[in-house]
Design a protein around this motif. Structure first.
Motif, short mmCIF file in Angstrom:
data_model
loop_
_atom_site.label_atom_id
_atom_site.label_comp_id
_atom_site.label_asym_id
_atom_site.label_seq_id
_atom_site.Cartn_x
_atom_site.Cartn_y
_atom_site.Cartn_z
N GLN B 211 0.81 -1.23 0.00
CA GLN B 211 0.00 0.00 0.00
C GLN B 211 0.84 1.27 0.00
O GLN B 211 0.61 2.18 0.80
N GLY B 212 1.83 1.30 -0.87
CA GLY B 212 2.60 2.53 -1.04
C GLY B 212 3.66 2.76 0.03
O GLY B 212 4.27 3.83 0.07
N ARG B 213 3.86 1.77 0.89
CA ARG B 213 4.88 1.91 1.93
C ARG B 213 5.84 0.75 1.88
O ARG B 213 5.51 -0.33 1.40
N ILE B 214 7.04 0.98 2.45
CA ILE B 214 7.99 -0.12 2.60
C ILE B 214 7.70 -0.84 3.90
O ILE B 214 7.63 -0.22 4.96
N GLU B 215 7.51 -2.15 3.82
CA GLU B 215 7.27 -2.93 5.03
C GLU B 215 8.59 -3.35 5.66
O GLU B 215 8.76 -3.29 6.87
N GLN B 216 9.50 -3.79 4.82
CA GLN B 216 10.77 -4.29 5.34
C GLN B 216 11.79 -4.34 4.20
O GLN B 216 11.45 -4.61 3.06
N ILE B 217 13.04 -4.04 4.55
CA ILE B 217 14.14 -4.22 3.60
C ILE B 217 15.11 -5.20 4.22
O ILE B 217 15.47 -5.05 5.40
N GLY B 218 15.54 -6.18 3.45
CA GLY B 218 16.50 -7.13 4.02
C GLY B 218 16.91 -8.17 3.01
O GLY B 218 16.37 -8.22 1.90
N THR B 219 17.88 -9.00 3.41
CA THR B 219 18.29 -10.09 2.53
C THR B 219 17.15 -11.11 2.49
O THR B 219 16.29 -11.12 3.37
N PRO B 220 17.15 -11.97 1.48
CA PRO B 220 16.07 -12.96 1.40
C PRO B 220 15.92 -13.76 2.70
O PRO B 220 14.80 -14.00 3.13
N ARG B 221 17.04 -14.14 3.33
CA ARG B 221 16.94 -14.92 4.58
C ARG B 221 16.30 -14.11 5.68
O ARG B 221 15.46 -14.60 6.44
N GLU B 222 16.71 -12.85 5.78
CA GLU B 222 16.14 -11.99 6.82
C GLU B 222 14.63 -11.86 6.62
O GLU B 222 13.85 -11.92 7.56
N ILE B 223 14.26 -11.64 5.37
CA ILE B 223 12.84 -11.44 5.07
C ILE B 223 12.04 -12.69 5.44
O ILE B 223 10.97 -12.61 6.01
N TYR B 224 12.62 -13.85 5.14
CA TYR B 224 11.87 -15.07 5.38
C TYR B 224 11.91 -15.49 6.85
O TYR B 224 10.90 -15.88 7.43
N GLU B 225 13.11 -15.38 7.43
CA GLU B 225 13.26 -15.91 8.79
C GLU B 225 12.92 -14.90 9.86
O GLU B 225 12.48 -15.27 10.95
N LEU B 226 13.18 -13.63 9.59
CA LEU B 226 12.97 -12.62 10.62
C LEU B 226 12.06 -11.51 10.11
O LEU B 226 12.45 -10.35 10.07
#
Lengths: 573, 355
Positions: B211-226
């Motif tokens: 919705q027009g905002r950044i939820e999270q920025i990170g490496t694929p592992r970070e995004i998936y695991e954390l």
């Protein structure tokens, strides 16, 4: 700093893009396009509005002239006449065209391509041709005069018959498209549910063609209302609105009255145009790209009946065209039926009228070349460049208007606007240029839509890709857009040429003796009783238009063969 | 840290009343492949088009390689772009398509030829130069589009859903190839996709947008695991969600049962949600006594090939059902079917707490 900007956005002024000179160029051209449409379409029409509320001396009189108009019984009669004639023509032409289109698309009868071509031939002829032809068949000296049982062809009967002939191909093309767009899978589904044939017709075919039928009806209605050539030649004393404008302007030099009648004529045509516009939109949205075309199966009885129907209609159409051609090649109908070229040699060449044929060819060629360049270029700028959204909306609106404006009205607007002593452009009046301009504007809408459709079929990102590769838009236009759209461009050119050859309504107000056109010459020859020479001129027009169509077909075919390598649909999805 | 190659600051964009981007800030490192991931309508494509100069942001700045390009038109920016639709010029041969941006730089004809050959070899289609786009498959066409974008050696490569129009096999093959090529050339790349698998397999870093905002920025592992937000946890991969109330001593209550959490820094009485990936739940038959092991009954077994998705209902009342990923062989061994009694273990380390 970066995080601060993200969490607490300051109320910055809107970002103003720097514009590259290429963007400026495109926008400048777009504005020029818009200005041209305002100058050559909107301003003349606006002048009619102004004139209609002024008296002869230019004083504002409000709706007084409308009031006077409606108080004149003879003029009021014209409204009634015009509307019932147009309704009758619509009532006959549309069902006829539907049956014919149904035969072409839903039967397995032989020679369907041939029948299609025959049905489209009336487009190549000026509407006057059919009027002349019906006079030859049913007129005072007509071969089949007896069939009318004492009624006269000079009047409503003649107008209706001639109009049916002239409008038939227009209706046919629209209905044909509507029927071709139908989805074959619907019929397969119906068949698997054991639906009887009549029920398939009423539940699938007719609803599918609904918008096309309404659209065709509107086109036929406005064509008949707007046409002035047919009632002029075959109408006798029967008055209709288009003829009234002509009489007011040319006969009485009463431009203000002419303007009033113009606006009255504009009303039904514009209503029909709006309905048609909405219907066309629905017709388009109805079409799904996944639809499978319907493939008819042979059915002996049905195919036979359809063939019989098409043969009868085609024979009637050919009889009309044939009579005009025949008249031009004999000495004197119906007394001396010997073959003779005297109508050509004597009636046209020696009388010096042949000049108007060459004028027409010149005018049509110029309309085709410059009109296509302007219309396609304008559509490209409209669809494929960015910025200036207000101008874009205005162009879209202006481009739609010509279809809803009868030629007579446009022509009168041109006189009022360009013949005005204060207009710096009044040097254009009576030149071939103004004839070309008015014709381009008159046939703008259809050509514009053809161009827009072709452009929309191109990938939307070509321009973005070019910009990323730092290639100026005009290079991509000439290297990619034009070659890919060439079939559509040729189609627009042919359409403009053929219509410029036969048009009469707008140009009848704008020609000078030295720029007289072939279609106007037919009118004048007919007025002078030279019906043989008039038929000869009509025949020449048909010949020239046919030649262009044949050349067009040849060039298109050659082009498609030569570019087949890249035009064929993608092998893998 | 090095200065980033591309910096976006406070980017906003509205279309009429619709706010497509509500203040985006991010940085892309040199040579990095960054993926904008999100559902359709999240603004990721709009953001890419703003970077390309095809749309103009309402507010915010873009700095590329130290140069402020916020107000520059597309023609004056430095990037190559590949679209979902390939957008190859149909009337030009493959050679001419790839050379399209080179011809305009008035390069010498020989050097253009050499560069085109080099690129076609690079993408593995050295012999297709004289063909037309329509004579190639979708995947091949997209490779050509990539070659065309890379031909002028741009500093930035933009990929707008480049694989979405391809069939499943081509998609997997091409994503590996694009990634390998990108790493080999070291070109800074932004790719937009709605496909999480694509994002996880290709990206150096992922920007999850919603919705027009950044939820999270990170490496694929970070995004998936954390995942740091419920949206990210839910959008990337499958997840079980358990509403819970924090209690004293690193324990929380879910319905009528207690679960040990991996941490004890939460204030007692807080309502939280526990997120748990299906493959992190262990299944045992013999009632082993690891932490957070609970008795349950199998409700449903759905065969998915290598794995089965097993739905279980915990025997404790008031707890929502859980979904587990169990390898095919394990399912066969344990003879799992609806009604089988099992024990499930929810390892404290795998419980992710998001409020």
């Amino acid at each position: 700093m970066a995080t601060a900007a993200a969490t607490l956005p300051p109320p910055l002024p809107a970002v103003r893009r720097v514009h590259h000179w290429q963007e400026r160029l495109a926008q400048g051209l777009l504005v020029a396009c818009c200005a041209a449409l305002i100058l050559f379409l909107f301003a003349p029409l606006f002048m009619i509005l102004v004139k209609s509320v002024q008296d002869k001396d230019g004083a504002f009189v409000g709706l007084l002239q409308f009031q006077q108009y409606f108080e004149t019984p003879a003029l009021r009669q014209s409204i009634v006449n015009t509307l019932w004639i147009a309704t009758a023509v619509t009532g006959v032409t549309v069902p006829l065209a539907f049956m014919y289109a149904y035969a072409l698309t839903r039967s397995c009868m032989p020679w369907r391509g041939f029948f299609r071509v025959i049905a489209l031939t009336p487009i190549l002829a000026p509407s006057l041709l059919s009027a002349i032809s019906f006079i030859q068949w049913f007129g005072t000296q007509g071969l089949l005069k007896g069939l009318l049982g004492g009624a006269s062809i000079y009047g409503p009967i003649g107008i209706i018959l001639s109009s049916i002939y002239a409008t038939f191909p227009h209706a046919l093309m629209i209905v044909l498209t509507a029927l071709l767009l139908s989805d074959g899978r619907l019929y397969e589904a119906a068949e698997s549910l054991r639906t009887p044939t009549w029920r398939k017709f009423f539940t699938i075919t007719l609803p599918g063609a609904k918008y096309g039928l309404v659209s065709a009806a509107m086109v036929v209605f406005s064509y008949t209302v707007s046409d002035f050539g047919i009632p002029k030649v075959i109408g006798g004393n029967f008055s209709v609105l288009a003829l009234d404008i002509f009489k007011q302007v040319i006969g009485q030099q009463n431009f203000n009255k002419g303007a009033v009648v113009s606006l009255i004529l504009l009303a039904p045509v514009f209503v029909a145009f709006v309905v048609d516009w909405i219907m066309q939109g629905r017709l388009q949205s109805q079409f799904s790209s996944r639809a499978v075309p319907y493939a008819p199966k042979p059915k002996r009885w049905f195919d036979g009946a359809m063939l019989a129907f098409c043969v009868v209609v085609a024979l009637l159409l050919l009889a009309v065209l044939g009579m005009a051609v025949y008249t031009s090649f004999i000495k004197l109908w119906p007394y001396d039926l010997h073959f003779s070229l005297r109508h050509y040699t004597f009636g046209l060449i020696d009388a010096g009228v042949i000049v108007s044929f060459w004028n027409s060819v010149k005018m049509a060629a110029a309309t085709a070349v410059f009109g296509t360049m302007f219309i396609f270029g304008g559509a490209y700028l409209l669809e494929k460049t960015t910025g200036m959204n207000g101008v874009r909306k205005l162009i879209r609106l202006l481009a739609a208007i010509p279809m809803g404006v009868p030629g007579m009205v446009l022509g009168l607007g041109y006189i009022l606007f360009f013949n005005h002593p204060d207009n710096p452009l009044n040097g254009l009046y009576h030149t071939l240029t103004i004839l070309v301009l008015s014709t381009v504007v008159h046939y703008y809408t259809s050509s514009h839509l053809t161009a827009v459709t072709a452009l929309k079929a191109l990938d939307n990102e070509f321009e973005a890709v070019s910009a990323s590769l730092k290639v100026p838009f005009y290079k991509t236009f000439f290297r990619v857009t034009v070659p890919v759209c060439l079939p559509a461009i040729l189609d627009i050119g042919r359409y403009l040429f053929v219509n410029a050859m036969v048009t009469i309504s707008a140009v009848v107000f704008l020609y000078a003796p030295q720029t007289q056109l072939a279609s106007v010459a037919i009118l004048n020859l007919d007025d002078a009783g030279e019906i043989g020479a008039a038929a000869a001129m009509a025949t020449l027009i048909v010949a020239a238009s046919s030649l262009v169509c044949v050349v067009y077909a040849g060039v298109t075919r050659l082009l498609l063969t030569r570019t087949q390598a890249w035009r064929k649909p993608s092998a893998a999805g | 840290m090095n200065t980033p190659y591309l910096q976006l600051n406070g980017i906003r964009k509205s279309f009429g009343r619709f706010e497509a981007l509500k203040g985006i800030a991010l940085e892309v490192a040199r040579g990095e492949l960054m993926v904008f991931l999100g559902p359709s309508g999240c603004g990721k494509t709009t953001l890419l088009r703003i970077v390309a100069g095809l749309e103009t942001q309402d507010a915010g700045t873009i700095v590329q390689d130290g140069r402020d390009i916020s107000r520059l038109p597309a023609v004056d920016r430095d990037y190559g772009i590949v679209f979902q639709s390939y957008a190859l010029f149909p009337n030009l041969t493959i050679d001419s398509n790839v050379a399209y941006g080179l011809v305009n730089r008035r390069d010498r004809r020989e050097s253009i030829k050499g560069r085109v050959r080099e690129l076609l070899t690079l993408i593995g289609l050295p012999d297709s130069g004289l063909k037309y786009p329509s004579q190639l498959s979708g995947g091949q066409q997209q490779r050509i589009a990539l070659a065309r974008a890379l031909a002028p050696a741009p500093g930035l490569l933009l990929l707008d859903e480049p694989l979405s129009a391809l069939d499943a096999l081509e998609r997997v093959r091409l994503r590996g190839e694009i990634r390998a090529l990108q790493q080999r050339l070291g070109v800074t790349t932004i790719m937009v996709t709605h496909d999480q698998e694509e994002a996880l397999s290709m990206a150096d870093r992922i920007v999850v947008m919603n919705q027009g905002r950044i939820e999270q920025i990170g490496t694929p592992r970070e995004i998936y695991e954390l995942p740091t937000t419920p949206f990210t946890a839910d959008f990337v991969g499958k997840v079980n969600v358990l509403p819970a109330i924090v209690e004293q001593g690193g324990v929380c209550r879910v319905g009528t049962m207690s679960l040990v959490l991996g941490r004890s820094d939460l204030i007692s009485g807080t309502a939280v949600k526990l997120y748990l990936r299906p493959e992190d739940i262990a299944l045992s038959m013999n009632g082993a006594k690891a932490t957070n092991t609970l008795p349950a009954t199998v409700a449903k077994v759905e065969f998915l090939g290598a794995f089965c998705m097993v739905g279980v209902a915990l025997d404790t009342p008031g707890v929502p059902p859980l979904v587990l990923n169990v390898p095919r062989h394990a399912v066969a061994e344990a003879q799992l079917r609806p009604g089988t009694a099992v024990s499930v273990c929810l390892p404290p380390a795998a419980l992710r707490i998001l409020s």
